[in-house]
Design a protein around this motif. Structure first.
Motif, PDB file in Angstrom:
ATOM      1  N   TRP A 153       0.800  -1.069   0.297  1.00  0.00           N
ATOM      2  CA  TRP A 153       0.031   0.072   0.209  1.00  0.00           C
ATOM      3  C   TRP A 153       0.816   1.351   0.011  1.00  0.00           C
ATOM      4  CZ3 TRP A 153      -3.124  -2.879   4.074  1.00  0.00           C
ATOM      5  CH2 TRP A 153      -4.691  -3.654   3.926  1.00  0.00           C
ATOM      6  N   GLY A 154       1.725   0.987   0.611  1.00  0.00           N
ATOM      7  CA  GLY A 154       2.327   2.321   0.191  1.00  0.00           C
ATOM      8  C   GLY A 154       2.990   3.346  -1.000  1.00  0.00           C
ATOM      9  N   LYS A 155       2.585   2.515  -2.257  1.00  0.00           N
ATOM     10  CA  LYS A 155       3.265   2.350  -3.103  1.00  0.00           C
ATOM     11  C   LYS A 155       2.004   3.334  -3.645  1.00  0.00           C
ATOM     12  CE  LYS A 155       6.149  -1.404  -4.971  1.00  0.00           C
ATOM     13  NZ  LYS A 155       5.626  -2.183  -6.247  1.00  0.00           N
ATOM     14  N   ALA A 156       0.899   3.130  -3.966  1.00  0.00           N
ATOM     15  CA  ALA A 156      -0.563   3.488  -3.632  1.00  0.00           C
ATOM     16  C   ALA A 156      -0.296   4.578  -3.280  1.00  0.00           C
ATOM     17  CB  ALA A 156      -1.881   2.686  -3.018  1.00  0.00           C
ATOM     18  N   SER A 157       0.398   4.911  -1.254  1.00  0.00           N
ATOM     19  CA  SER A 157       0.485   6.498  -0.824  1.00  0.00           C
ATOM     20  C   SER A 157       0.725   7.388  -1.600  1.00  0.00           C
ATOM     21  CB  SER A 157       1.088   5.852   0.390  1.00  0.00           C
ATOM     22  OG  SER A 157       1.400   7.107   1.548  1.00  0.00           O
ATOM     23  N   LEU A 158       2.293   6.559  -2.397  1.00  0.00           N
ATOM     24  CA  LEU A 158       3.264   7.780  -3.058  1.00  0.00           C
ATOM     25  C   LEU A 158       2.835   8.014  -4.508  1.00  0.00           C
ATOM     26  CD1 LEU A 158       6.116   5.714  -2.972  1.00  0.00           C
ATOM     27  CD2 LEU A 158       5.412   7.723  -1.869  1.00  0.00           C
ATOM     28  N   GLN A 179     -10.251  -0.302   7.211  1.00  0.00           N
ATOM     29  CA  GLN A 179      -9.096   0.905   8.349  1.00  0.00           C
ATOM     30  C   GLN A 179      -7.486   1.506   8.057  1.00  0.00           C
ATOM     31  OE1 GLN A 179     -11.363   1.834  11.736  1.00  0.00           O
ATOM     32  NE2 GLN A 179     -12.578   3.119  10.339  1.00  0.00           N
ATOM     33  N   ARG A 180      -7.602  -0.291   8.302  1.00  0.00           N
ATOM     34  CA  ARG A 180      -6.078   0.278   8.575  1.00  0.00           C
ATOM     35  C   ARG A 180      -5.102   0.852   7.364  1.00  0.00           C
ATOM     36  NH1 ARG A 180      -1.220  -3.629   6.619  1.00  0.00           N
ATOM     37  NH2 ARG A 180      -2.291  -5.373   6.438  1.00  0.00           N
ATOM     38  N   ALA A 181      -5.807  -0.397   5.643  1.00  0.00           N
ATOM     39  CA  ALA A 181      -5.667   0.719   4.205  1.00  0.00           C
ATOM     40  C   ALA A 181      -5.729   2.231   4.293  1.00  0.00           C
ATOM     41  CB  ALA A 181      -6.394  -0.403   3.407  1.00  0.00           C
ATOM     42  N   LEU A 182      -7.567   2.611   4.708  1.00  0.00           N
ATOM     43  CA  LEU A 182      -7.212   3.677   5.057  1.00  0.00           C
ATOM     44  C   LEU A 182      -6.887   4.607   5.091  1.00  0.00           C
ATOM     45  CD1 LEU A 182     -11.889   3.430   5.007  1.00  0.00           C
ATOM     46  CD2 LEU A 182     -10.026   3.438   2.842  1.00  0.00           C
ATOM     47  N   ARG A 183      -6.391   4.349   6.483  1.00  0.00           N
ATOM     48  CA  ARG A 183      -5.670   5.102   6.874  1.00  0.00           C
ATOM     49  C   ARG A 183      -3.945   5.478   6.589  1.00  0.00           C
ATOM     50  NH1 ARG A 183      -7.028   1.940  11.688  1.00  0.00           N
ATOM     51  NH2 ARG A 183      -4.968   0.819  11.511  1.00  0.00           N
ATOM     52  N   GLU A 184      -3.565   4.262   5.892  1.00  0.00           N
ATOM     53  CA  GLU A 184      -2.478   4.135   5.165  1.00  0.00           C
ATOM     54  C   GLU A 184      -2.393   4.697   3.767  1.00  0.00           C
ATOM     55  OE1 GLU A 184      -0.559   0.534   5.224  1.00  0.00           O
ATOM     56  OE2 GLU A 184      -0.143   0.403   7.044  1.00  0.00           O
ATOM     57  N   HIS A 220      -7.711   7.876  11.584  1.00  0.00           N
ATOM     58  CA  HIS A 220      -6.732   8.624  11.950  1.00  0.00           C
ATOM     59  C   HIS A 220      -5.603   8.839  10.776  1.00  0.00           C
ATOM     60  CE1 HIS A 220      -9.228  10.443  15.195  1.00  0.00           C
ATOM     61  NE2 HIS A 220      -9.875   8.770  15.342  1.00  0.00           N
ATOM     62  N   PRO A 221      -4.825   9.895  10.987  1.00  0.00           N
ATOM     63  CA  PRO A 221      -3.024   9.269  10.057  1.00  0.00           C
ATOM     64  C   PRO A 221      -1.976   8.543  10.180  1.00  0.00           C
ATOM     65  CG  PRO A 221      -4.099  11.312   9.357  1.00  0.00           C
ATOM     66  CD  PRO A 221      -5.043  10.639  10.948  1.00  0.00           C
ATOM     67  N   VAL A 222      -1.503   7.489   9.897  1.00  0.00           N
ATOM     68  CA  VAL A 222      -0.622   7.244  10.630  1.00  0.00           C
ATOM     69  C   VAL A 222       0.171   7.989  10.746  1.00  0.00           C
ATOM     70  CG1 VAL A 222       1.366   5.341   9.807  1.00  0.00           C
ATOM     71  CG2 VAL A 222      -1.076   4.985   8.509  1.00  0.00           C
TER      72      VAL A 222
END
Length: 223
Positions: A153-158, A179-184, A220-222
């Motif tokens: 998911w880090g790639k999606a966040s970038l 919910q972890r996916a939404l936060r990250e 809530h943001p990571v």
């Protein structure tokens, strides 16, 4: 954010509301349940090799009875297949999940396409940007269609940080990790199929409700 026809779609970065698409709907009961629980769109798979394939002979009656945004999910369709679906069904958005040509994309309503991408994502983004509603980010897979598995998911966040397009997160999402996916990632929307099923083509009532409820709760943001 406005679509090409002026329709406004919320882009919920840092907000509670997330656009939720429940995919692989094959029955009125499952579709209506998803609507009652708060889904924003339903996906119908017109890819014969999928276990969630919906034949055209059943699709017309089903789609006409469901009052929600309807997404046709296609994998490398012919132009003839697209034209038949356009003529026969009340479709709002078109999700292209294969290696479709941009020429085919231009035969669909501009700004009404969800283009599914697999890593490396960047190669197709600029190519399809002018005619898409959003980009769907999925895991790499040897088979076409959804993978049912999560990716980095880090790639999606970038991507979300570098591009202003709406991104829809897919691949292995379920009530336990949403919910972890939404936060990250903080995506515009999410797309789920197997993660809320009893078996392919049949949704699980408890998982469906749990998933949608968690999508609508504040995250809530990571740190």
């Amino acid at each position: 954010m406005s679509n090409s026809d002026g329709t406004v779609f919320d882009y919920p970065i840092g907000k509670a509301k997330v656009w939720v698409k429940i995919c692989g709907i094959t029955s009125y009961e499952d579709g209506q349940l998803a609507i009652e629980y708060g889904a924003d769109a339903l996906g119908f798979v017109f890819y014969p090799q999928s276990p969630r394939y919906l034949p055209l002979s059943q699709a017309s009656n089903l789609l006409s009875r469901l009052n929600i945004l309807k997404v046709a999910v296609l994998v490398n369709p012919s132009l003839e297949e697209v034209e038949i679906l356009k003529k026969e069904l009340p479709i709002d958005l078109w999700q292209l999940h294969g290696e479709e040509s941009l020429a085919l994309g231009h035969r669909l309503p501009r700004g009404k396409i969800i283009k599914a991408l697999r890593p490396p994502f960047e190669q197709k983004i600029k190519e399809w940007a002018d005619c898409t509603f959003a980009f769907l980010l999925d895991s790499p897979s040897e088979k076409w269609g959804g993978s049912g598995k999560p990716f980095d998911w880090g790639k999606a966040s970038l991507l979300r940080q570098h591009y202003s397009y709406p991104f829809i997160l897919a691949g292995g999402l379920n009530p336990d990790n949403i919910q972890r996916a939404l936060r990250e990632v903080e995506p515009f929307g999410v797309d789920v199929s197997s993660g809320v099923e009893k078996y392919p083509g049949k949704k699980d009532k408890k998982k469906l409700l749990d998933f949608i409820e968690k999508c609508k709760k504040p995250t809530h943001p990571v740190s």
